[in-house]
Design a protein around this motif. Structure first.
Motif, PDB file in Angstrom:
ATOM      1  N   LYS A  27      43.674 -27.966 -25.854  1.00 54.30           N
ATOM      2  CA  LYS A  27      43.597 -28.793 -24.649  1.00 54.30           C
ATOM      3  C   LYS A  27      43.675 -30.287 -24.977  1.00 54.30           C
ATOM      4  CE  LYS A  27      40.573 -29.530 -20.677  1.00 54.30           C
ATOM      5  NZ  LYS A  27      39.310 -29.145 -20.051  1.00 54.30           N
ATOM      6  N   GLU A  28      43.004 -30.720 -26.036  1.00 51.33           N
ATOM      7  CA  GLU A  28      43.022 -32.142 -26.396  1.00 51.33           C
ATOM      8  C   GLU A  28      44.401 -32.588 -26.873  1.00 51.33           C
ATOM      9  OE1 GLU A  28      39.306 -33.700 -28.475  1.00 51.33           O
ATOM     10  OE2 GLU A  28      39.174 -31.514 -28.776  1.00 51.33           O
ATOM     11  N   VAL A  29      45.022 -31.778 -27.715  1.00 52.83           N
ATOM     12  CA  VAL A  29      46.358 -32.108 -28.223  1.00 52.83           C
ATOM     13  C   VAL A  29      47.361 -32.171 -27.076  1.00 52.83           C
ATOM     14  CG1 VAL A  29      48.282 -31.319 -29.674  1.00 52.83           C
ATOM     15  CG2 VAL A  29      45.928 -31.095 -30.503  1.00 52.83           C
ATOM     16  N   ARG A  30      47.243 -31.258 -26.143  1.00 46.47           N
ATOM     17  CA  ARG A  30      48.229 -31.123 -25.075  1.00 46.47           C
ATOM     18  C   ARG A  30      47.934 -31.995 -23.855  1.00 46.47           C
ATOM     19  NH1 ARG A  30      52.834 -29.569 -26.360  1.00 46.47           N
ATOM     20  NH2 ARG A  30      53.115 -28.950 -24.219  1.00 46.47           N
ATOM     21  N   LYS A  31      46.877 -32.827 -23.929  1.00 48.85           N
ATOM     22  CA  LYS A  31      46.472 -33.652 -22.792  1.00 48.85           C
ATOM     23  C   LYS A  31      47.617 -34.495 -22.240  1.00 48.85           C
ATOM     24  CE  LYS A  31      43.157 -37.201 -21.414  1.00 48.85           C
ATOM     25  NZ  LYS A  31      41.990 -38.003 -21.835  1.00 48.85           N
ATOM     26  N   TYR A  32      48.410 -35.095 -23.104  1.00 47.52           N
ATOM     27  CA  TYR A  32      49.518 -35.951 -22.681  1.00 47.52           C
ATOM     28  C   TYR A  32      50.874 -35.266 -22.850  1.00 47.52           C
ATOM     29  CZ  TYR A  32      45.897 -39.532 -22.909  1.00 47.52           C
ATOM     30  OH  TYR A  32      44.747 -40.254 -22.718  1.00 47.52           O
ATOM     31  N   LEU A  33      50.843 -33.951 -23.067  1.00 42.71           N
ATOM     32  CA  LEU A  33      52.079 -33.217 -23.345  1.00 42.71           C
ATOM     33  C   LEU A  33      52.308 -32.063 -22.379  1.00 42.71           C
ATOM     34  CD1 LEU A  33      51.690 -33.161 -27.229  1.00 42.71           C
ATOM     35  CD2 LEU A  33      53.312 -34.542 -25.906  1.00 42.71           C
TER      36      LEU A  33
END
Length: 161
Positions: A27-33
């Motif tokens: 979730k953190e990695v994909r926050k802006y993706l």
């Protein structure tokens, strides 16, 4: 394969899929993706990366001494189609310690000096201030902003000098 002070960067292999899935499900990695991807989309994306064209490069990043999976870095055609885009996704455990700076710099150098590309781009949401700062630190300049994927995007570039 590339090597930095703390990292090994090598071509993506099918045996990396379990580790790389961690990136797309974080979730953190994909926050802006665009958010977490579903399993079928992850599988399709990984297959596409493994069977990519000659002008696409996908690497996994591992910690040199422990072989721990750190993340993924790539060079592939940008959405606009004119240049290759550098992209990177590291697991949160590795954030804030300079790992992204190390690996992105190596790939920028490879792209400009080994591949002899005249220019590479990077795209990130303007809200992702950490990524914007990283790109600027590495000498990339903000070229323009655009609206894509429902958010304002910053397009950075660096050219051969």
């Amino acid at each position: 394969m590339f090597e930095t002070e703390r990292c090994l960067i090598r071509s993506l292999q099918e045996s990396d899929f379990v580790d790389v899935k961690k990136i797309f499900a974080n979730k953190e990695v994909r926050k802006y993706l665009g958010g977490i991807r579903q399993d079928d989309a992850i599988e399709a994306g990984l297959d596409e990366m493994l069977n990519s064209s000659d002008n696409s490069f996908y690497w996994v990043v591992r910690e040199k001494h422990t072989d721990e999976f750190i993340g993924l870095i790539s060079l592939d055609p940008h959405h606009d189609g004119d240049y290759l885009e550098i992209s990177y996704q590291l697991l949160p455990h590795w954030w804030g310690a300079g790992y992204a700076t190390e690996v992105v710099q190596v790939i920028i150098t490879f792209a400009l000096h080994e591949l002899k590309l005249p220019k590479i781009v990077a795209e990130t949401q303007t809200a992702n201030t950490s990524s914007c700062r990283l790109l600027e630190k590495l000498g990339m300049e903000l070229e323009r902003t655009t609206s894509r994927f429902g958010a304002e995007q910053a397009i950075y570039c660096i050219r051969t000098s």
